[in-house]
Design an enzyme around this catalytic site. Structure first.
Site, mmCIF file in Angstrom:
data_model
loop_
_atom_site.group_PDB
_atom_site.id
_atom_site.type_symbol
_atom_site.label_atom_id
_atom_site.label_comp_id
_atom_site.label_asym_id
_atom_site.label_seq_id
_atom_site.Cartn_x
_atom_site.Cartn_y
_atom_site.Cartn_z
ATOM 1 N N SER A 71 38.251 51.066 50.147
ATOM 2 C CA SER A 71 39.449 51.132 50.990
ATOM 3 C C SER A 71 40.705 51.392 50.145
ATOM 4 O O SER A 71 41.351 52.429 50.272
ATOM 5 C CB SER A 71 39.585 49.823 51.776
ATOM 6 O OG SER A 71 40.801 49.799 52.482
ATOM 7 N N HIS A 73 45.453 42.071 44.622
ATOM 8 C CA HIS A 73 45.357 40.719 45.192
ATOM 9 C C HIS A 73 45.259 39.752 44.006
ATOM 10 O O HIS A 73 44.611 40.049 43.009
ATOM 11 C CB HIS A 73 44.130 40.623 46.103
ATOM 12 C CG HIS A 73 43.918 39.275 46.713
ATOM 13 N ND1 HIS A 73 44.965 38.488 47.160
ATOM 14 C CD2 HIS A 73 42.790 38.563 46.962
ATOM 15 C CE1 HIS A 73 44.468 37.358 47.652
ATOM 16 N NE2 HIS A 73 43.154 37.385 47.542
#
Ligand code: NDP
Ligand code: MG
Length: 331
Positions: free
Chosen positions: A27, A108
């Protein structure tokens, strides 16, 4: 209002003679690597040779190499493989190539904040995290816009970590939309809190509990499904477009009055207490430890919970009802 940074605050030239390794072509990897490439930067996608992404990245016209080769050649290494495998891949294929002056980047903060990856002190460690899925990162870029991103600096060995991060954000198109500065701690803890309490956890539990309440009271499961699950999308779309105000404006007066007066009785003091406990378990590392151990023991809890959820009545009823909805993507 928080301070926002834009294209004018970034200098793409600091990346001009550098090589960026984007590890992963899922993604985020596919979105970010193609945008960087189209911004005129040197990109290598780091992948495993037998994986499905290898062909896809080649087909997209990008240079592809093994993770180790890409990490060796690169000045900036962006980790865009699933969070739970980052530690292993980092230790085996990336750490040996982290020389002084390089930059390790994330989208992240979990692995850095919870010490799953402990980088050497003489490299820069930063985060550029688009606040949207990879396909949107790519699509908006091709349309001349971008998805806003968070920027965080964990280690600034070179004194240029911010400059590198802003240039990276510009390269993926995020600085067209706006960049907000945060910390690895804030990004990681709020991300986990949101997905546990509100977005995924809270929402799924609320749907199931309200469905069960209606069915136990003798209402037809199909009707309960429409009222407690199906219609949620209409409500969330309104909130997404115009905040809570737009949603209250568009629903009936009955729904507005009932929702405003009863909502706080459902998410009440007891629920707020549970939210605080969930936050405390995130902050003190207990959740992270539990999740890491879950991964290392072949997901016993997750597998069991997925099976139980799959067998829930709302899933069976939903499957039948969704088959009647021609506008939905095929399951
Ligand atoms: P994906 O699950 O989409 O990543 C899949 C990619 O990782 C594939 O290209 C896969 O290649 C590759 N991969 C898997 N295992 C390995 C391995 N052992 N060695 C090399 N490559 C491997 O990840 P996401 O894009 O969802 O997430 C990436 C990061 O971005 C995470 O840190 C996530 O938290 C963060 N993030 C994700 C967002 C999103 O929209 N999904 C939003 C914001 C941040 P193969 O084809 O070989 O399997
Ligand atoms: Mg999130």
């Amino acid at each position: 209002m928080v301070k926002m940074f834009y294209d004018k605050d970034a200098n793409l030239d600091v990346l001009k003679n550098k090589t960026i390794a984007v590890i992963g072509f899922g993604s985020q990897g596919a979105g970010q690597s193609q945008n960087l490439h189209d911004s005129g930067l040197n990109v290598i996608v780091g992948l495993r040779e037998n994986g499905a992404s290898w062909k896809a990245a080649k087909k997209a016209g990008l240079t592809v190499a093994t993770v180790a080769e890409a990490a060796k050649k690169a000045d900036i290494i962006q980790m865009l493989i699933p969070d739970e495998i980052q530690r292993d891949v980092y230790e085996k294929e990336i750490a040996p190539h982290l020389k002084k002056g390089k930059t390790l980047c994330f989208s992240h903060g979990f692995n850095i904040h919870f010490n799953q990856i402990v980088p050497p002190k003489d490299i820069d460690v930063i985060m550029v995290a688009p606040k949207g899925p990879g396909f949107l990162v790519r699509r908006t870029y091709t349309e001349g816009a971008g998805v806003p991103a968070l920027l965080a600096i964990y280690q600034d060995a070179s004194g240029k970590a911010r400059e590198t991060g802003m240039a990276y954000a510009k390269g993926i198109g995020a600085a067209r939309a706006g960049v907000i500065e945060t910390t690895f701690k804030e990004e990681t803890e709020t991300d986990l809190f949101g997905e546990q309490v509100d977005l995924c956890g809270g929402c799924a539990s609320m749907i199931k509990a309200s469905f069960e309440t209606l069915v136990e009271a003798g209402y037809q499961p199909e009707i309960a499904y429409f009222e407690t699950l199906h219609e949620l999308k209409l409500i969330v779309d309104l909130i997404h477009e115009g905040g809570l105000a737009k949603m209250w404006r568009y629903v009936s007066n009955t729904a507005e009055y009932g929702g405003m007066t009863v909502g706080p009785r459902i998410i009440n003091e007891q629920s707020r207490q549970a939210m605080k406990e969930a936050l405390a378990r995130i902050q003190n590392g207990e959740f992270a430890k539990e999740f890491v151990l879950e991964g290392r023991t072949n997901r016993p809890v997750l597998n069991a919970l997925e099976r139980q959820e799959h067998e829930h009545q709302i899933e069976k009823v939903g499957k039948e009802l969704r088959a009647m909805m021609s506008w939905l993507p095929k399951e």
